[in-house]
Design an enzyme around this catalytic site. Structure first.
Site, PDB file in Angstrom:
ATOM      1  N   CYS A 127       0.837  -1.205   0.000  1.00  0.00           N
ATOM      2  CA  CYS A 127       0.000   0.000   0.000  1.00  0.00           C
ATOM      3  C   CYS A 127       0.869   1.250   0.000  1.00  0.00           C
ATOM      4  O   CYS A 127       1.357   1.673   1.048  1.00  0.00           O
ATOM      5  CB  CYS A 127      -0.929  -0.010   1.209  1.00  0.00           C
ATOM      6  N   CYS A 130      -0.477   4.093   2.109  1.00  0.00           N
ATOM      7  CA  CYS A 130      -0.276   3.916   3.557  1.00  0.00           C
ATOM      8  C   CYS A 130       1.180   4.187   3.947  1.00  0.00           C
ATOM      9  O   CYS A 130       1.450   4.840   4.948  1.00  0.00           O
ATOM     10  CB  CYS A 130      -0.574   2.488   4.000  1.00  0.00           C
ATOM     11  N   ASP A 131       2.120   3.653   3.190  1.00  0.00           N
ATOM     12  CA  ASP A 131       3.504   3.594   3.654  1.00  0.00           C
ATOM     13  C   ASP A 131       4.503   4.413   2.838  1.00  0.00           C
ATOM     14  O   ASP A 131       5.670   4.505   3.226  1.00  0.00           O
ATOM     15  CB  ASP A 131       3.974   2.125   3.658  1.00  0.00           C
TER      16      ASP A 131
END
Ligand code: NDP
Length: 302
Positions: A127, A130-131
């Site tokens: 992701c 997300c990261d």
């Protein structure tokens, strides 16, 4: 047999939000969390894009807070895996329900390499939204040649200093528009005809990737992050015999509602969303499902 007015399957943002709303509506919902309590979000660490947290929030803390909130409001949260056709928990307990909310999520596909598993959460991610932030001004690689991979590579190029795309054929699967954007981006280098042989690391995090060219030769690249973008699969297998799903397996819902093709069965979150797949959109669709459940129970006089 135990009976509930509202049974919710899935312990991610969609399931917990459905439980919070259903509990506040006095439905005393029962929620089963399944094998990954907290859902996909718990595969990441810091969540910085969920509204309400100035400095971000630890993914597990966020899910614990959602769970705690649902419990405080009267939801009954349990562990267990569902099996068809009646709702059977761990092959021993059966529950009948007036309504069912399916919020079983989706799972990113991984390559299946032991080294990839070893560095999940410490350099290996599925992701970028997300990261990606953790790789500012660093070098990352994205595996895949579809629209998701291109989107992730383009997103990462706004943060990282260099982005490799590892593509197993000599063509992209992605749309022409997406390909053009990638190919004209000076930060992105496409490595064609390459498969990942191994994720390299120093025991603490990712340091590189060993690649295998189609001609059988191997070479290493140095990277700090390794992003999988080879597709997701919705966790809908249990229900596909009973509910309409699209060709990719996502449960089909009616318009903006959470209604599925079966009466009294509703779907929320990533199991019915091939596009947005964010914690906040999953939470919102959990709310929609609980409201649809409430309306359905009133209409049916249940
Ligand atoms: P896709 O199935 O379209 O693409 C998957 C990619 O990963 C392909 O390039 C495939 O290679 C590659 N791949 C699969 N398995 C492996 C493996 N084991 N090793 C290496 N590479 C692998 O998935 P997406 O998630 O990209 O897209 C899913 C759907 O969502 C598509 O219909 C897409 O168009 C859509 N989408 C649209 C977006 C948009 O319009 N903005 C954004 C994101 C998704 P190969 O081509 O060789 O099979």
């Amino acid at each position: 047999m135990e009976h509930t007015r509202c049974l919710i399957l899935g312990g991610g943002p969609a399931g917990f939000t459905a439980a919070i709303y259903a509990a506040r509506a006095g439905l005393s919902p029962v929620l089963y969390e399944g094998i990954q309590p907290g859902g996909q979000l718990t595969t990441t660490t810091l969540v910085e894009n969920y509204p309400g947290f100035t400095d971000g929030v630890d993914a597990n803390q966020l899910m614990d807070a959602m769970r705690g909130q649902a419990v405080r409001l009267g939801a009954d949260i349990r562990r267990g895996s569902v099996r068809p056709m009646k709702i059977t928990i761990d092959a021993e307990k059966e529950i009948s329900a007036d309504t069912l909310v399916i919020a079983t999520g989706a799972a990113a596909k991984y390559l299946g390499l032991p080294s990839e598993e070893k560095y999940k959460g410490s350099g290996v991610s599925a992701c970028a939204t997300c990261d990606g932030f953790f790789f500012r001004k660093r070098t990352v690689a994205v595996v895949g040649g579809g629209d998701t991979a291109c989107e992730e590579a383009l997103y990462l190029s706004t943060l990282a200093s260099k982005v490799y795309m590892i593509v197993r054929r000599d063509v992209f699967r992605a749309s022409k528009a997406m390909q053009d954007k990638v190919l004209s981006n000076p930060k992105i280098e496409v490595l064609w005809n390459c498969n990942t042989k191994e994720v390299l690391g120093d025991g603490f995090g990712v340091t590189g990737v060993r690649l295998l060219r189609k001609d059988g030769t191997e070479f290493d690249i140095a990277v700090d992050g390794f992003f999988l973008a080879i597709g997701h699969h919705p966790n809908s297998e249990l229900f596909s015999a009973y509910l309409e799903t699209d060709p990719m397996g996502y449960i089909v819902t009616d318009g903006v509602s959470s209604r599925t093709s079966a009466e009294g069965v509703f779907a929320a979150g990533d199991v019915q969303d091939p596009v947005y797949r964010q914690a906040v959109t999953a939470a919102a669709s959990g709310c929609i499902a609980a409201r649809d459940v409430e309306k359905y129970l009133i209409e049916k006089g249940l």
